[in-house]
Design a protein around this motif. Structure first.
Motif, mmCIF file in Angstrom:
data_model
loop_
_atom_site.group_PDB
_atom_site.id
_atom_site.type_symbol
_atom_site.label_atom_id
_atom_site.label_comp_id
_atom_site.label_asym_id
_atom_site.label_seq_id
_atom_site.Cartn_x
_atom_site.Cartn_y
_atom_site.Cartn_z
ATOM 1 N N TYR A 14 -13.212 4.021 2.828
ATOM 2 C CA TYR A 14 -13.291 2.525 2.472
ATOM 3 C C TYR A 14 -14.871 2.255 2.499
ATOM 4 N N ILE A 15 -15.805 2.885 2.935
ATOM 5 C CA ILE A 15 -17.119 2.449 2.863
ATOM 6 C C ILE A 15 -17.870 2.662 1.430
ATOM 7 N N ASP A 16 -16.964 3.182 0.691
ATOM 8 C CA ASP A 16 -17.574 3.449 -0.930
ATOM 9 C C ASP A 16 -17.567 2.051 -1.527
ATOM 10 N N PRO B 290 -10.587 6.301 -10.562
ATOM 11 C CA PRO B 290 -9.726 7.164 -11.235
ATOM 12 C C PRO B 290 -8.721 7.682 -10.345
ATOM 13 N N GLU B 291 -8.812 8.155 -9.444
ATOM 14 C CA GLU B 291 -7.911 9.051 -8.491
ATOM 15 C C GLU B 291 -6.805 8.090 -7.926
ATOM 16 N N GLY B 292 -7.089 6.888 -7.814
ATOM 17 C CA GLY B 292 -6.223 5.986 -7.320
ATOM 18 C C GLY B 292 -6.018 5.574 -5.869
ATOM 19 N N THR B 293 -6.518 6.357 -5.171
ATOM 20 C CA THR B 293 -6.579 6.398 -3.689
ATOM 21 C C THR B 293 -7.702 7.321 -3.221
ATOM 22 N N ARG B 294 -7.799 6.926 -1.691
ATOM 23 C CA ARG B 294 -8.734 7.919 -1.206
ATOM 24 C C ARG B 294 -8.256 9.176 -0.906
ATOM 25 N N THR B 295 -9.076 10.150 -0.898
ATOM 26 C CA THR B 295 -8.673 11.648 -0.551
ATOM 27 C C THR B 295 -8.769 11.885 0.626
ATOM 28 N N LYS C 13 -10.215 8.320 5.519
ATOM 29 C CA LYS C 13 -9.318 7.618 5.800
ATOM 30 C C LYS C 13 -8.541 7.465 7.023
ATOM 31 N N GLY C 14 -8.092 6.536 7.741
ATOM 32 C CA GLY C 14 -7.511 6.401 8.907
ATOM 33 C C GLY C 14 -8.319 6.036 10.126
ATOM 34 N N LYS C 15 -9.785 6.329 10.140
ATOM 35 C CA LYS C 15 -10.773 5.981 10.850
ATOM 36 C C LYS C 15 -11.399 4.793 10.715
ATOM 37 N N MET C 16 -11.891 4.014 11.970
ATOM 38 C CA MET C 16 -12.135 2.672 11.932
ATOM 39 C C MET C 16 -13.793 2.420 12.069
ATOM 40 N N ILE C 17 -14.409 3.696 12.738
ATOM 41 C CA ILE C 17 -15.762 3.372 13.100
ATOM 42 C C ILE C 17 -16.487 4.469 12.277
ATOM 43 N N PRO C 18 -17.378 3.920 11.565
ATOM 44 C CA PRO C 18 -18.125 4.845 10.685
ATOM 45 C C PRO C 18 -19.266 6.067 11.746
ATOM 46 N N LYS C 19 -19.270 7.066 11.229
ATOM 47 C CA LYS C 19 -20.104 7.999 11.842
ATOM 48 C C LYS C 19 -21.549 7.679 11.076
#
Length: 219
Positions: A49-51, A123-128, A165-171
């Protein structure tokens, strides 16, 4: 017709946000490849999501133009998400896409391109879910042919490790963003838009994104 440039950036966009997000950036290459006086598509791989934030904080001040992101409609359901997107509406437009039927979103994106806008489409449509590049969908190829605009491939490395994906706090890890040269498909303009042609163009774009992100495209 070239889309209007954004008005003078508020300090939070021009200085504060890029300075904060720089914490997660190791290196940026090829940003000079972005066209400044024409409509174009930006096609990144998508791991986090940070992208969105890294792309926006780098590109908007560089080209001084508003970005239009194609994003799944689920991103706009929560109160906090709606509030955040509203704050950035002056600089970023989010085109909500229903992944079961994305035609309406593509038509909206096309309308921006026809006015000289800049569209960001994953283009992938969703996060890997694994960190590895996925098979590209053909929407980016259709937009490139419909609007007759170039595609700038963008390879992003490291954001999966920062915020999968699924994490809330960035490292506190670092990402690299590599912008490729614009890809032109003018030899296909006016030709029948077959499934085979759309797949061929999509795979060319994805192969370049993979190379820029240090991966192999094996689909």
């Amino acid at each position: 017709m070239l889309a209007k440039k954004t008005k003078k950036f508020a300090p939070i966009v021009a200085r504060i946000v890029p300075a904060i997000l720089k914490i997660w950036i190791r290196e940026v290459t090829g940003i000079e490849n972005l066209p400044k006086n024409k409509a174009f598509l930006i096609a990144p791989n998508h791991s986090s999501y940070i992208d969105h934030f890294l792309i926006g904080s780098l590109i908007i001040p560089h080209i001084n133009r508003k970005l239009h992101f194609i994003a799944k409609k689920e991103h706009f359901k929560g109160v906090s998400q709606k509030s955040w997107h509203r704050v950035w509406s002056k600089y970023i437009t989010y085109i909500k896409i229903d992944r079961s039927n994305g035609e309406e979103a593509l038509m909206e994106a096309l309308s921006y391109l026809e006015k000289g806008g800049v569209i960001v489409v994953y283009p992938e449509g969703t996060r890997t879910l694994t960190g590895k590049i996925q098979k590209g969908k053909t929407g980016v190829a259709r937009l490139a042919l419909w609007a007759e605009v170039p595609v700038v491939p963008l390879g992003i490395k490291g954001t999966f490790e920062i915020l999968p994906k699924g994490k809330m706090i960035p490292k506190l890890k670092k990402a690299t963003l590599n912008f490729g040269r614009p890809m032109y498909f003018d030899k296909y303009y006016g030709k029948p838009m077959t499934k085979k042609l759309l797949r061929q163009i999509t795979d060319k774009i994805m192969a370049e994104i993979a190379k820029l992100s240090g991966q192999k495209y094996e689909f």
